[in-house]
Design a protein around this motif. Sequence first.
Motif, mmCIF file in Angstrom:
data_model
loop_
_atom_site.group_PDB
_atom_site.id
_atom_site.type_symbol
_atom_site.label_atom_id
_atom_site.label_comp_id
_atom_site.label_asym_id
_atom_site.label_seq_id
_atom_site.Cartn_x
_atom_site.Cartn_y
_atom_site.Cartn_z
ATOM 1 N N CYS A 157 0.854 -1.193 0.000
ATOM 2 C CA CYS A 157 0.000 0.000 0.000
ATOM 3 C C CYS A 157 0.890 1.244 0.000
ATOM 4 O O CYS A 157 1.578 1.507 0.993
ATOM 5 C CB CYS A 157 -0.909 0.005 1.230
ATOM 6 N N PRO A 158 0.909 2.022 -1.077
ATOM 7 C CA PRO A 158 1.795 3.193 -1.128
ATOM 8 C C PRO A 158 1.454 4.253 -0.084
ATOM 9 O O PRO A 158 2.340 4.994 0.361
ATOM 10 C CB PRO A 158 1.601 3.730 -2.552
ATOM 11 N N CYS A 159 0.183 4.317 0.326
ATOM 12 C CA CYS A 159 -0.225 5.311 1.328
ATOM 13 C C CYS A 159 0.464 5.075 2.671
ATOM 14 O O CYS A 159 0.667 6.009 3.450
ATOM 15 C CB CYS A 159 -1.739 5.256 1.542
ATOM 16 N N SER A 160 0.806 3.817 2.952
ATOM 17 C CA SER A 160 1.291 3.460 4.287
ATOM 18 C C SER A 160 2.731 3.883 4.544
ATOM 19 O O SER A 160 3.177 3.872 5.689
ATOM 20 C CB SER A 160 1.135 1.953 4.512
ATOM 21 N N ARG A 161 3.453 4.253 3.503
ATOM 22 C CA ARG A 161 4.798 4.793 3.737
ATOM 23 C C ARG A 161 4.702 6.075 4.565
ATOM 24 O O ARG A 161 5.523 6.321 5.440
ATOM 25 C CB ARG A 161 5.500 5.056 2.407
ATOM 26 N N SER A 162 3.683 6.870 4.275
ATOM 27 C CA SER A 162 3.461 8.097 5.046
ATOM 28 C C SER A 162 3.085 7.775 6.487
ATOM 29 O O SER A 162 3.509 8.462 7.416
ATOM 30 C CB SER A 162 2.357 8.939 4.399
ATOM 31 N N ALA A 163 2.283 6.727 6.670
ATOM 32 C CA ALA A 163 1.884 6.333 8.024
ATOM 33 C C ALA A 163 3.101 5.914 8.848
ATOM 34 O O ALA A 163 3.210 6.241 10.034
ATOM 35 C CB ALA A 163 0.864 5.204 7.961
ATOM 36 N N LEU A 164 4.033 5.202 8.220
ATOM 37 C CA LEU A 164 5.248 4.782 8.923
ATOM 38 C C LEU A 164 6.113 5.986 9.291
ATOM 39 O O LEU A 164 6.634 6.073 10.407
ATOM 40 C CB LEU A 164 6.043 3.802 8.063
ATOM 41 N N ARG A 165 6.271 6.908 8.348
ATOM 42 C CA ARG A 165 7.059 8.112 8.648
ATOM 43 C C ARG A 165 6.382 8.937 9.735
ATOM 44 O O ARG A 165 7.046 9.504 10.611
ATOM 45 C CB ARG A 165 7.254 8.945 7.379
ATOM 46 N N GLN A 166 5.055 8.989 9.680
ATOM 47 C CA GLN A 166 4.306 9.735 10.692
ATOM 48 C C GLN A 166 4.499 9.112 12.073
ATOM 49 O O GLN A 166 4.654 9.822 13.070
ATOM 50 C CB GLN A 166 2.818 9.745 10.316
#
Length: 217
Positions: free
Chosen positions: A82-91
């Motif tokens: 899921c490409p969206c989840s890279r942001s979730a990990l950084r967040q």
Amino acid sequence: MSSTNKLSSPHSALQTDRIRRWAVRAVLGSWLLVVLAGIGALTAYSNAPGPGATMLDRWPQDTQLTPSTHKRTLLMFLHPHCPCSRSALRQLEQMMASVAEPVAIKFVFYKPAQQTDSWAQSDMWNSANAISPGNLLVDSDGREAKQFHATTSGHVIVFDEDGQCSFSGGITAGRGHEGDSTAYAAAIDVLNGRDVQNRHYPTYGCTIYPSGPGGQL
């Protein structure tokens, strides 16, 4: 006959020029409408949360995962593609810099039952391992995600030392978005032992266990 053609020629040229200008304007107008429609669709997609999930009261019994009994436990459920989840990990990584209390962080990565574990070990697996080394689980067929009522990649659940659920939901303001949000601030408060009014938030990301073949998005 010749003089008539000479008189009508400038008029015809002017009319042709007008038609060309209107044609260019029509093409540009159509292109602008397509661009605006695309931007609108992208904005709607970015702001659309994943499927709703029921918040648990306590740590479920039928699970491979073990909660910490001396500090809060944070679980993040992820679809590895899921490409969206890279942001979730950084967040999440940024969020932990604002948390003074110790936290046990565990990551749960979905994989289809017919795939090997390597299917789940994407670049996000490495990013998660850098945040909490060794605390990663491959979740075959989404069994753990279903136990914890996690339906969307990036879903975070926080439990206190007694196994009581104190936060459930996403920590981003949209799909692929990073930065401050009400959910992000609430998660930080919960992890620092402060009371919050709302403990349940939507999660923005891809469905964890899609119905398509092979678990592809």
